[in-house]
Design a protein around this motif. Sequence first.
Motif, PDB file in Angstrom:
ATOM      1  N   LEU A 153      -4.120   5.507  -6.298  1.00  0.00           N
ATOM      2  CA  LEU A 153      -5.036   4.384  -6.112  1.00  0.00           C
ATOM      3  C   LEU A 153      -6.456   4.915  -6.183  1.00  0.00           C
ATOM      4  CD1 LEU A 153      -3.324   2.545  -3.114  1.00  0.00           C
ATOM      5  CD2 LEU A 153      -3.039   2.116  -5.549  1.00  0.00           C
ATOM      6  N   VAL A 154      -7.266   4.289  -7.018  1.00  0.00           N
ATOM      7  CA  VAL A 154      -8.659   4.691  -7.163  1.00  0.00           C
ATOM      8  C   VAL A 154      -9.547   3.514  -6.796  1.00  0.00           C
ATOM      9  CG1 VAL A 154     -10.444   5.521  -8.725  1.00  0.00           C
ATOM     10  CG2 VAL A 154      -8.081   6.345  -8.960  1.00  0.00           C
ATOM     11  N   LEU A 162     -15.595  -4.553  -4.307  1.00  0.00           N
ATOM     12  CA  LEU A 162     -14.753  -3.369  -4.354  1.00  0.00           C
ATOM     13  C   LEU A 162     -13.599  -3.586  -5.325  1.00  0.00           C
ATOM     14  CD1 LEU A 162     -14.446  -2.518  -0.545  1.00  0.00           C
ATOM     15  CD2 LEU A 162     -16.256  -1.881  -2.153  1.00  0.00           C
ATOM     16  N   SER A 163     -13.194  -2.507  -5.970  1.00  0.00           N
ATOM     17  CA  SER A 163     -12.034  -2.541  -6.860  1.00  0.00           C
ATOM     18  C   SER A 163     -11.079  -1.423  -6.483  1.00  0.00           C
ATOM     19  CB  SER A 163     -12.462  -2.353  -8.316  1.00  0.00           C
ATOM     20  OG  SER A 163     -13.335  -3.360  -8.736  1.00  0.00           O
ATOM     21  N   CYS A 164      -9.816  -1.655  -6.728  1.00  0.00           N
ATOM     22  CA  CYS A 164      -8.795  -0.633  -6.480  1.00  0.00           C
ATOM     23  C   CYS A 164      -7.766  -0.733  -7.596  1.00  0.00           C
ATOM     24  CB  CYS A 164      -8.145  -0.836  -5.127  1.00  0.00           C
ATOM     25  SG  CYS A 164      -6.744   0.259  -4.813  1.00  0.00           S
ATOM     26  N   ALA A 165      -7.703   0.309  -8.405  1.00  0.00           N
ATOM     27  CA  ALA A 165      -6.773   0.334  -9.528  1.00  0.00           C
ATOM     28  C   ALA A 165      -5.611   1.263  -9.226  1.00  0.00           C
ATOM     29  CB  ALA A 165      -7.493   0.795 -10.784  1.00  0.00           C
ATOM     30  N   ALA A 166      -4.410   0.755  -9.412  1.00  0.00           N
ATOM     31  CA  ALA A 166      -3.205   1.539  -9.182  1.00  0.00           C
ATOM     32  C   ALA A 166      -2.655   2.059 -10.501  1.00  0.00           C
ATOM     33  CB  ALA A 166      -2.150   0.689  -8.482  1.00  0.00           C
ATOM     34  N   SER A 167      -2.186   3.293 -10.478  1.00  0.00           N
ATOM     35  CA  SER A 167      -1.583   3.873 -11.669  1.00  0.00           C
ATOM     36  C   SER A 167      -0.465   4.817 -11.248  1.00  0.00           C
ATOM     37  CB  SER A 167      -2.624   4.639 -12.486  1.00  0.00           C
ATOM     38  OG  SER A 167      -3.159   5.708 -11.735  1.00  0.00           O
ATOM     39  N   TYR A 187     -10.326   0.895   2.758  1.00  0.00           N
ATOM     40  CA  TYR A 187      -9.142   1.487   2.144  1.00  0.00           C
ATOM     41  C   TYR A 187      -8.305   0.420   1.453  1.00  0.00           C
ATOM     42  CZ  TYR A 187     -10.138   5.469   5.203  1.00  0.00           C
ATOM     43  OH  TYR A 187     -10.732   6.529   5.849  1.00  0.00           O
ATOM     44  N   CYS A 188      -7.863   0.759   0.274  1.00  0.00           N
ATOM     45  CA  CYS A 188      -6.938  -0.086  -0.461  1.00  0.00           C
ATOM     46  C   CYS A 188      -5.508   0.306  -0.088  1.00  0.00           C
ATOM     47  CB  CYS A 188      -7.178   0.111  -1.946  1.00  0.00           C
ATOM     48  SG  CYS A 188      -5.967  -0.616  -3.038  1.00  0.00           S
ATOM     49  N   LYS A 189      -4.646  -0.684   0.035  1.00  0.00           N
ATOM     50  CA  LYS A 189      -3.232  -0.427   0.301  1.00  0.00           C
ATOM     51  C   LYS A 189      -2.392  -1.246  -0.664  1.00  0.00           C
ATOM     52  CE  LYS A 189       0.373  -0.864   3.838  1.00  0.00           C
ATOM     53  NZ  LYS A 189       0.677  -1.366   5.216  1.00  0.00           N
ATOM     54  N   VAL A 190      -1.404  -0.599  -1.222  1.00  0.00           N
ATOM     55  CA  VAL A 190      -0.482  -1.261  -2.141  1.00  0.00           C
ATOM     56  C   VAL A 190       0.938  -1.030  -1.637  1.00  0.00           C
ATOM     57  CG1 VAL A 190       0.516  -1.121  -4.454  1.00  0.00           C
ATOM     58  CG2 VAL A 190      -1.964  -1.158  -4.167  1.00  0.00           C
ATOM     59  N   VAL A 191       1.735  -2.070  -1.629  1.00  0.00           N
ATOM     60  CA  VAL A 191       3.140  -1.960  -1.244  1.00  0.00           C
ATOM     61  C   VAL A 191       3.995  -2.346  -2.436  1.00  0.00           C
ATOM     62  CG1 VAL A 191       4.933  -2.696   0.347  1.00  0.00           C
ATOM     63  CG2 VAL A 191       2.562  -2.557   1.134  1.00  0.00           C
ATOM     64  N   LEU A 192       4.859  -1.424  -2.839  1.00  0.00           N
ATOM     65  CA  LEU A 192       5.714  -1.702  -3.982  1.00  0.00           C
ATOM     66  C   LEU A 192       6.857  -2.627  -3.591  1.00  0.00           C
ATOM     67  CD1 LEU A 192       5.909   1.810  -5.674  1.00  0.00           C
ATOM     68  CD2 LEU A 192       4.184   0.009  -5.914  1.00  0.00           C
ATOM     69  N   GLN A 193       7.579  -3.110  -4.577  1.00  0.00           N
ATOM     70  CA  GLN A 193       8.712  -4.004  -4.303  1.00  0.00           C
ATOM     71  C   GLN A 193       9.794  -3.314  -3.488  1.00  0.00           C
ATOM     72  OE1 GLN A 193       9.002  -7.114  -4.691  1.00  0.00           O
ATOM     73  NE2 GLN A 193       7.554  -7.763  -6.254  1.00  0.00           N
ATOM     74  N   LYS A 248      -8.019   6.605  -1.005  1.00  0.00           N
ATOM     75  CA  LYS A 248      -8.755   7.573  -0.193  1.00  0.00           C
ATOM     76  C   LYS A 248      -9.931   6.946   0.527  1.00  0.00           C
ATOM     77  CE  LYS A 248      -7.440  11.583  -2.968  1.00  0.00           C
ATOM     78  NZ  LYS A 248      -7.921  12.745  -3.747  1.00  0.00           N
ATOM     79  N   GLY A 249     -10.278   5.729   0.161  1.00  0.00           N
ATOM     80  CA  GLY A 249     -11.339   5.022   0.856  1.00  0.00           C
ATOM     81  C   GLY A 249     -12.671   5.066   0.133  1.00  0.00           C
ATOM     82  N   THR A 250     -13.451   4.021   0.348  1.00  0.00           N
ATOM     83  CA  THR A 250     -14.805   3.957  -0.195  1.00  0.00           C
ATOM     84  C   THR A 250     -15.726   3.448   0.908  1.00  0.00           C
ATOM     85  OG1 THR A 250     -16.187   3.082  -1.998  1.00  0.00           O
ATOM     86  CG2 THR A 250     -14.487   1.611  -1.135  1.00  0.00           C
ATOM     87  N   LEU A 251     -16.872   4.083   1.058  1.00  0.00           N
ATOM     88  CA  LEU A 251     -17.770   3.782   2.160  1.00  0.00           C
ATOM     89  C   LEU A 251     -18.669   2.608   1.824  1.00  0.00           C
ATOM     90  CD1 LEU A 251     -18.991   4.497   4.934  1.00  0.00           C
ATOM     91  CD2 LEU A 251     -20.522   6.093   3.733  1.00  0.00           C
ATOM     92  N   VAL A 252     -18.717   1.664   2.742  1.00  0.00           N
ATOM     93  CA  VAL A 252     -19.634   0.530   2.654  1.00  0.00           C
ATOM     94  C   VAL A 252     -20.586   0.612   3.843  1.00  0.00           C
ATOM     95  CG1 VAL A 252     -19.864  -1.975   2.772  1.00  0.00           C
ATOM     96  CG2 VAL A 252     -18.016  -0.945   1.420  1.00  0.00           C
ATOM     97  N   THR A 253     -21.875   0.668   3.549  1.00  0.00           N
ATOM     98  CA  THR A 253     -22.888   0.730   4.594  1.00  0.00           C
ATOM     99  C   THR A 253     -23.810  -0.466   4.451  1.00  0.00           C
ATOM    100  OG1 THR A 253     -22.832   3.158   4.564  1.00  0.00           O
ATOM    101  CG2 THR A 253     -24.719   2.101   5.635  1.00  0.00           C
TER     102      THR A 253
END
Length: 116
Positions: A4-5, A20-25, A94-100, A108-113
């Motif tokens: 996850l990015v 925010l964006s989170c791309a899974a690969s 933090y982005c979280k993805v749950v598969l089937q 890994k997280g991205t900081l928002v201030t």
Amino acid sequence: QVQLVESGGGLVQPGGSLRLSCAASGSIFSINAMGWYRQAPGKERELVTTISSRGNTNYADSVKGRFTISRDNAKNTVYLQMNSLKPEDTAVYYCKVVLQNGVPYWGKGTLVTVSS
């Protein structure tokens, strides 16, 4: 394995917006739920919002009406549009993805201030 990015974090003034964006690969057969969590300094990680494979959404009371989650299944990507940001929204997101199959993966997280 699934990677996850996350991207889109940064510094913004109160009242401003960020997306925010989170791309899974990786070894993705089918994604079920996707979501965003955050952890502020000195606090535990908390749920911000989730979206199911059918598009059903859930929001924390603190962000309702200000944040919007969406997903692009073709791109295996989840987005978080954050408007009317407040200093208390400052956190690592933090982005979280749950598969089937029920296996969860975290970014890994991205900081928002949010600060003037």
